[in-house]
Design a protein around this motif. Structure first.
Motif, mmCIF file in Angstrom:
data_model
loop_
_atom_site.group_PDB
_atom_site.id
_atom_site.type_symbol
_atom_site.label_atom_id
_atom_site.label_comp_id
_atom_site.label_asym_id
_atom_site.label_seq_id
_atom_site.Cartn_x
_atom_site.Cartn_y
_atom_site.Cartn_z
ATOM 1 N N GLY A 18 0.766 -1.235 0.000
ATOM 2 C CA GLY A 18 0.000 0.000 0.000
ATOM 3 C C GLY A 18 0.796 1.283 0.000
ATOM 4 N N TYR A 19 2.113 1.202 0.038
ATOM 5 C CA TYR A 19 2.934 2.412 -0.026
ATOM 6 C C TYR A 19 2.973 2.908 -1.471
ATOM 7 C CZ TYR A 19 4.688 1.586 4.691
ATOM 8 O OH TYR A 19 4.795 1.406 6.040
ATOM 9 N N ASP A 20 3.008 4.226 -1.631
ATOM 10 C CA ASP A 20 3.014 4.795 -2.976
ATOM 11 C C ASP A 20 3.828 6.074 -2.978
ATOM 12 O OD1 ASP A 20 2.276 5.320 -5.671
ATOM 13 O OD2 ASP A 20 0.698 6.654 -4.939
ATOM 14 N N HIS A 21 4.721 6.203 -3.937
ATOM 15 C CA HIS A 21 5.529 7.415 -4.041
ATOM 16 C C HIS A 21 5.206 8.185 -5.314
ATOM 17 C CE1 HIS A 21 8.190 5.684 -7.143
ATOM 18 N NE2 HIS A 21 7.929 4.551 -6.508
ATOM 19 N N GLU A 22 4.323 7.644 -6.141
ATOM 20 C CA GLU A 22 4.062 8.257 -7.438
ATOM 21 C C GLU A 22 2.765 9.055 -7.480
ATOM 22 O OE1 GLU A 22 6.296 5.125 -10.341
ATOM 23 O OE2 GLU A 22 4.310 4.571 -9.617
ATOM 24 N N ARG A 23 1.726 8.579 -6.845
ATOM 25 C CA ARG A 23 0.407 9.209 -6.981
ATOM 26 C C ARG A 23 -0.098 9.877 -5.714
ATOM 27 N NH1 ARG A 23 -0.568 3.969 -9.883
ATOM 28 N NH2 ARG A 23 -0.664 3.215 -7.775
ATOM 29 N N SER A 24 0.528 9.665 -4.606
ATOM 30 C CA SER A 24 -0.046 10.106 -3.327
ATOM 31 C C SER A 24 0.583 11.357 -2.741
ATOM 32 C CB SER A 24 0.051 8.967 -2.306
ATOM 33 O OG SER A 24 -0.697 7.875 -2.746
ATOM 34 N N GLY A 25 1.508 11.962 -3.425
ATOM 35 C CA GLY A 25 2.086 13.201 -2.935
ATOM 36 C C GLY A 25 3.385 13.011 -2.176
ATOM 37 N N GLU A 26 3.958 14.158 -1.809
ATOM 38 C CA GLU A 26 5.278 14.189 -1.169
ATOM 39 C C GLU A 26 5.329 13.498 0.186
ATOM 40 O OE1 GLU A 26 7.936 17.704 -0.674
ATOM 41 O OE2 GLU A 26 6.982 18.279 -2.580
ATOM 42 N N ALA A 27 4.308 13.688 0.984
ATOM 43 C CA ALA A 27 4.303 13.099 2.330
ATOM 44 C C ALA A 27 4.336 11.580 2.247
ATOM 45 C CB ALA A 27 3.090 13.573 3.118
ATOM 46 N N GLU A 28 3.549 11.000 1.362
ATOM 47 C CA GLU A 28 3.525 9.548 1.209
ATOM 48 C C GLU A 28 4.846 9.052 0.619
ATOM 49 O OE1 GLU A 28 2.286 5.586 1.352
ATOM 50 O OE2 GLU A 28 1.583 7.350 2.408
ATOM 51 N N ALA A 29 5.422 9.812 -0.301
ATOM 52 C CA ALA A 29 6.722 9.435 -0.866
ATOM 53 C C ALA A 29 7.783 9.392 0.231
ATOM 54 C CB ALA A 29 7.123 10.403 -1.976
ATOM 55 N N ARG A 30 7.768 10.376 1.119
ATOM 56 C CA ARG A 30 8.722 10.393 2.245
ATOM 57 C C ARG A 30 8.479 9.207 3.181
ATOM 58 N NH1 ARG A 30 7.886 15.829 1.976
ATOM 59 N NH2 ARG A 30 6.413 15.829 3.696
ATOM 60 N N ARG A 31 7.213 8.896 3.422
ATOM 61 C CA ARG A 31 6.866 7.764 4.292
ATOM 62 C C ARG A 31 7.397 6.459 3.690
ATOM 63 N NH1 ARG A 31 2.518 4.214 6.176
ATOM 64 N NH2 ARG A 31 1.422 4.212 4.201
ATOM 65 N N MET A 32 7.267 6.328 2.378
ATOM 66 C CA MET A 32 7.773 5.120 1.719
ATOM 67 C C MET A 32 9.290 5.065 1.785
ATOM 68 S SD MET A 32 6.900 3.693 -2.051
ATOM 69 C CE MET A 32 7.497 2.095 -2.588
ATOM 70 N N GLU A 33 9.961 6.190 1.523
ATOM 71 C CA GLU A 33 11.422 6.237 1.600
ATOM 72 C C GLU A 33 11.919 5.892 2.998
ATOM 73 O OE1 GLU A 33 12.824 10.019 0.182
ATOM 74 O OE2 GLU A 33 11.896 9.732 -1.775
#
Length: 127
Positions: free
Chosen positions: A91-106
């Motif tokens: 459920g992690y996403d760095h492409e469609r969910s915005g910067e905050a979600e990209a940071r969470r995935m990283e």
């Protein structure tokens, strides 16, 4: 997404030719990429294989180029890409969910990769 005990995962290591074909046919992008994930927990047939998380496909060719560019061992790069693909399936996403979600995935990628390093499961040097 929780991954209960007994969750299954399919992993394929392919070359750039194959991953480019998959990327073109299923995602509409006519180029090779490093990793693609396909969830089996989304869509109308999720009940067919309830323990199957999905498929992760890694390009060994692209991973090798990226490992050389980054000065890391190929095995380590493949492990990182596998983690990346699994996180997408969770459920992690760095492409469609915005910067905050990209940071969470990283952050999650780094956390898991560091666990592998700490446990001595990675080479950490170029080979």
């Amino acid at each position: 997404m929780e991954c209960p005990e007994g969750t299954e995962l399919s992993v394929s290591i392919v070359g750039d030719f194959s991953i480019r074909r998959i990327n073109r046919e299923y995602l509409g992008k006519d180029r090779p990429t490093n990793v693609i994930s396909f969830s089996l927990q989304e869509g109308e047939f999720t009940e067919v294989a309830p323990n199957a998380l999905g498929d992760v496909i890694v390009s060994a060719d692209t991973a090798k180029r990226e490992a050389e560019e980054g000065g890391m061992a190929l095995f380590d790069r493949v492990c990182f890409l596998l983690l990346h693909g699994i996180l997408h399936l969770c459920g992690y996403d760095h492409e469609r969910s915005g910067e905050a979600e990209a940071r969470r995935m990283e952050q999650k990628e780094s956390e898991l990769f560091n666990i592998l390093k700490k446990e001595g499961l990675l080479n950490l040097t170029a080979s």
